[in-house]
Structure formats: C-alpha cells, structure tokens
Design a protein around this motif. Structure first.
Motif, PDB file in Angstrom:
ATOM      1  N   ARG A   1       0.806  -1.227   0.000  1.00  0.00           N
ATOM      2  CA  ARG A   1       0.000   0.000   0.000  1.00  0.00           C
ATOM      3  C   ARG A   1       0.836   1.273   0.000  1.00  0.00           C
ATOM      4  N   THR A   2       2.164   1.129   0.029  1.00  0.00           N
ATOM      5  CA  THR A   2       3.031   2.282   0.263  1.00  0.00           C
ATOM      6  C   THR A   2       3.889   2.603  -0.949  1.00  0.00           C
ATOM      7  N   SER A   3       4.055   3.893  -1.187  1.00  0.00           N
ATOM      8  CA  SER A   3       4.980   4.353  -2.218  1.00  0.00           C
ATOM      9  C   SER A   3       5.669   5.618  -1.725  1.00  0.00           C
ATOM     10  N   ILE A   4       6.984   5.609  -1.805  1.00  0.00           N
ATOM     11  CA  ILE A   4       7.771   6.785  -1.430  1.00  0.00           C
ATOM     12  C   ILE A   4       8.488   7.288  -2.668  1.00  0.00           C
ATOM     13  N   SER A   5       8.395   8.577  -2.893  1.00  0.00           N
ATOM     14  CA  SER A   5       9.048   9.179  -4.048  1.00  0.00           C
ATOM     15  C   SER A   5       9.681  10.498  -3.615  1.00  0.00           C
ATOM     16  N   ARG A   6      10.342  11.141  -4.562  1.00  0.00           N
ATOM     17  CA  ARG A   6      11.013  12.386  -4.219  1.00  0.00           C
ATOM     18  C   ARG A   6      10.979  13.341  -5.395  1.00  0.00           C
ATOM     19  N   ASP A   7      11.166  14.614  -5.088  1.00  0.00           N
ATOM     20  CA  ASP A   7      11.320  15.647  -6.101  1.00  0.00           C
ATOM     21  C   ASP A   7      12.587  16.415  -5.742  1.00  0.00           C
ATOM     22  N   THR A   8      13.641  16.152  -6.467  1.00  0.00           N
ATOM     23  CA  THR A   8      14.914  16.790  -6.123  1.00  0.00           C
ATOM     24  C   THR A   8      14.904  18.283  -6.402  1.00  0.00           C
ATOM     25  N   THR A   9      14.046  18.722  -7.314  1.00  0.00           N
ATOM     26  CA  THR A   9      13.985  20.158  -7.606  1.00  0.00           C
ATOM     27  C   THR A   9      13.345  20.939  -6.465  1.00  0.00           C
ATOM     28  N   LYS A  10      12.474  20.254  -5.729  1.00  0.00           N
ATOM     29  CA  LYS A  10      11.815  20.882  -4.590  1.00  0.00           C
ATOM     30  C   LYS A  10      12.419  20.458  -3.257  1.00  0.00           C
ATOM     31  N   ASN A  11      13.385  19.554  -3.351  1.00  0.00           N
ATOM     32  CA  ASN A  11      14.049  19.023  -2.150  1.00  0.00           C
ATOM     33  C   ASN A  11      13.033  18.482  -1.147  1.00  0.00           C
ATOM     34  N   HIS A  12      12.113  17.676  -1.645  1.00  0.00           N
ATOM     35  CA  HIS A  12      11.179  17.032  -0.747  1.00  0.00           C
ATOM     36  C   HIS A  12      10.927  15.588  -1.173  1.00  0.00           C
ATOM     37  N   PHE A  13      10.415  14.815  -0.246  1.00  0.00           N
ATOM     38  CA  PHE A  13      10.031  13.449  -0.562  1.00  0.00           C
ATOM     39  C   PHE A  13       8.631  13.210  -0.036  1.00  0.00           C
ATOM     40  N   THR A  14       7.946  12.255  -0.640  1.00  0.00           N
ATOM     41  CA  THR A  14       6.537  12.077  -0.352  1.00  0.00           C
ATOM     42  C   THR A  14       6.216  10.634   0.021  1.00  0.00           C
ATOM     43  N   LEU A  15       5.115  10.495   0.733  1.00  0.00           N
ATOM     44  CA  LEU A  15       4.576   9.193   1.118  1.00  0.00           C
ATOM     45  C   LEU A  15       3.168   9.088   0.580  1.00  0.00           C
ATOM     46  N   GLN A  16       2.904   8.009  -0.128  1.00  0.00           N
ATOM     47  CA  GLN A  16       1.541   7.675  -0.517  1.00  0.00           C
ATOM     48  C   GLN A  16       1.161   6.366   0.155  1.00  0.00           C
ATOM     49  N   LEU A  17       0.033   6.392   0.840  1.00  0.00           N
ATOM     50  CA  LEU A  17      -0.482   5.198   1.497  1.00  0.00           C
ATOM     51  C   LEU A  17      -1.905   4.997   0.994  1.00  0.00           C
ATOM     52  N   SER A  18      -2.116   3.922   0.288  1.00  0.00           N
ATOM     53  CA  SER A  18      -3.406   3.699  -0.357  1.00  0.00           C
ATOM     54  C   SER A  18      -4.350   2.887   0.523  1.00  0.00           C
ATOM     55  N   SER A  19      -5.607   2.933   0.164  1.00  0.00           N
ATOM     56  CA  SER A  19      -6.644   2.129   0.820  1.00  0.00           C
ATOM     57  C   SER A  19      -6.585   2.253   2.338  1.00  0.00           C
ATOM     58  N   VAL A  20      -6.563   3.474   2.816  1.00  0.00           N
ATOM     59  CA  VAL A  20      -6.401   3.680   4.256  1.00  0.00           C
ATOM     60  C   VAL A  20      -7.642   3.227   5.014  1.00  0.00           C
TER      61      VAL A  20
END
Length: 121
Positions: free
Chosen positions: A68-87
C-alpha cells in the motif's frame, strides 16, 4: 541546521489514498549515505518504520505496508513524499519524516515535528 517539515491532510476518508510531503531544508535529499524515512505512531502504540528513500532514489518498504506504500522524491523541490493507499481507521497516527545517517549506524539525526492524520468518514 537541517530541518524537516511534514505537510498533508489531517483527515482522510477510509479507502482513499493518503499523501504526505516532507520538505527538507539545510541539506539536499541527494546527499550520500542518508536515508529519508517515514515513521508513524498510532495512538497508544510504538513507532512503526514505514519505508525510506535513499540519495539515489532507491526505496525500501516495511513488508507489512509494502503493498500500500509508495515513497518518491522531487529533487527540484528538495522534498520526498509518502503515498499510502486504501487507508483504514487503523492508519490513524502521527506521521513523522526523519533522516537516518550511515555515519551514526543509521540512527535518526533529524526529525520532523510530526503531523496527525486521522482516517474517518
């Protein structure tokens, strides 16, 4: 000084996808030998490691959450994200982002303040 700041919705409906962002300042998310990590703490329970992304973009996930989890990043914005599906309501927790560093045996040297996420209709 390295700072991490979580952002995202405080309330999510069941079955939806939670999206959280961790914005990093004072360091680049492409720095070597660190792991940018998501950790959560449900009410009355201990900390739960969810997953991490490295400086090269490699990802690692908790086996119990991997589907259910996906972690990604945006180096241009210097941030990383968490997606958790079907909560579900069981995903209600304080969510933290943190940095683990190899130089200190992957201990966490910087943490965000945490953001409360409640799953409820």
């Amino acid at each position: 000084q390295v700072q991490l700041q979580e952002s995202g919705p405080g309330l999510v409906n069941p079955s939806q996808t939670l999206l959280l962002t961790c914005t990093v300042s004072g360091a680049s998310i492409t720095n070597l030998y660190v792991y940018w990590t998501w950790i959560r703490q449900p009410p009355g329970k201990g900390l739960e490691w969810m997953g991490a992304i490295t400086s090269s973009g490699s990802t690692y996930y908790s086996p119990s959450l991997k589907s259910r989890t996906s972690i990604s990043r945006d180096t241009t914005k210097n941030h990383f994200t968490l997606q958790l599906s079907s909560v579900t309501p069981e995903d209600t927790a304080v969510y933290y982002c943190a940095r683990a560093a190899r130089r200190i045996s992957l201990a966490y040297d910087y943490w965000g303040q945490g953001t409360q996420v409640t799953v409820s209709s």
